[in-house]
Write a protein that holds these residues in place. Structure first.
Motif, PDB file in Angstrom:
ATOM      1  N   ASP A 172       0.808  -1.223   0.000  1.00 19.30           N
ATOM      2  CA  ASP A 172       0.000   0.000   0.000  1.00 19.30           C
ATOM      3  C   ASP A 172       0.839   1.270   0.000  1.00 19.30           C
ATOM      4  OD1 ASP A 172       0.979  -0.440   2.532  1.00 19.30           O
ATOM      5  OD2 ASP A 172      -0.805   0.297   3.552  1.00 19.30           O
ATOM      6  N   ALA A 173       2.164   1.138  -0.080  1.00 18.99           N
ATOM      7  CA  ALA A 173       3.041   2.312  -0.056  1.00 18.99           C
ATOM      8  C   ALA A 173       3.061   2.972  -1.434  1.00 18.99           C
ATOM      9  CB  ALA A 173       4.446   1.928   0.364  1.00 18.99           C
ATOM     10  N   ARG A 174       2.871   4.257  -1.440  1.00 24.05           N
ATOM     11  CA  ARG A 174       2.950   5.027  -2.686  1.00 24.05           C
ATOM     12  C   ARG A 174       4.413   5.371  -2.928  1.00 24.05           C
ATOM     13  NH1 ARG A 174       0.288  10.887  -3.337  1.00 24.05           N
ATOM     14  NH2 ARG A 174       1.150  11.322  -5.367  1.00 24.05           N
ATOM     15  N   ILE A 175       4.884   5.196  -4.141  1.00 21.31           N
ATOM     16  CA  ILE A 175       6.269   5.500  -4.494  1.00 21.31           C
ATOM     17  C   ILE A 175       6.286   6.850  -5.208  1.00 21.31           C
ATOM     18  CG2 ILE A 175       8.315   4.731  -5.730  1.00 21.31           C
ATOM     19  CD1 ILE A 175       7.494   2.874  -3.433  1.00 21.31           C
ATOM     20  N   PRO A 182       8.811  13.635   2.009  1.00 21.52           N
ATOM     21  CA  PRO A 182       8.839  12.931   0.727  1.00 21.52           C
ATOM     22  C   PRO A 182      10.252  12.589   0.249  1.00 21.52           C
ATOM     23  CG  PRO A 182       8.661  15.243   0.286  1.00 21.52           C
ATOM     24  CD  PRO A 182       8.675  15.083   1.807  1.00 21.52           C
ATOM     25  N   PHE A 183      11.250  12.772   1.084  1.00 21.56           N
ATOM     26  CA  PHE A 183      12.633  12.499   0.687  1.00 21.56           C
ATOM     27  C   PHE A 183      12.947  11.018   0.862  1.00 21.56           C
ATOM     28  CE2 PHE A 183      12.324  16.852   2.162  1.00 21.56           C
ATOM     29  CZ  PHE A 183      12.804  17.533   1.059  1.00 21.56           C
ATOM     30  N   CYS A 184      14.008  10.565   0.208  1.00 22.46           N
ATOM     31  CA  CYS A 184      14.399   9.155   0.301  1.00 22.46           C
ATOM     32  C   CYS A 184      15.279   8.897   1.512  1.00 22.46           C
ATOM     33  CB  CYS A 184      15.108   8.710  -0.979  1.00 22.46           C
ATOM     34  SG  CYS A 184      16.706   9.499  -1.244  1.00 22.46           S
ATOM     35  N   ARG A 238       5.001   6.838   3.189  1.00 24.63           N
ATOM     36  CA  ARG A 238       4.322   6.095   4.244  1.00 24.63           C
ATOM     37  C   ARG A 238       4.415   6.889   5.537  1.00 24.63           C
ATOM     38  NH1 ARG A 238       7.879   0.928   3.908  1.00 24.63           N
ATOM     39  NH2 ARG A 238       8.415   1.852   5.892  1.00 24.63           N
ATOM     40  N   ALA A 239       3.476   6.636   6.427  1.00 24.81           N
ATOM     41  CA  ALA A 239       3.460   7.335   7.710  1.00 24.81           C
ATOM     42  C   ALA A 239       4.710   7.042   8.527  1.00 24.81           C
ATOM     43  CB  ALA A 239       2.210   6.957   8.493  1.00 24.81           C
TER      44      ALA A 239
END
Length: 62
Positions: free
Chosen positions: A5-8, A28-30, A21-22
């Motif tokens: 369910d993780a958005r990439i 939004p950084f890697c 993900r929470a």
């Protein structure tokens, strides 16, 4: 491995894939590195929100 369910999304700094993900403390950084680079760019005024410069008289009471 990403959760189902993780958005990439693309990291705003390096463009690598990052999971939105929470439990991702850097989203939004890697990574923390990319987050700190971006923070440094804001602090050094290399980023700015467009708009008119503030007027020196805006804070005075009328």
């Amino acid at each position: 491995m990403p959760e189902p369910d993780a958005r990439i999304v693309a990291c705003p700094q390096c463009r690598k894939p990052a999971q939105w993900r929470a439990d991702n403390p850097w989203r939004p950084f890697c990574s923390e590195r990319c987050k700190l680079i971006d923070l440094g760019d804001w602090a050094a005024e290399r980023h700015a929100i467009p708009g008119d410069p503030p007027n020196e008289f805006d804070d005075l009471p009328e």
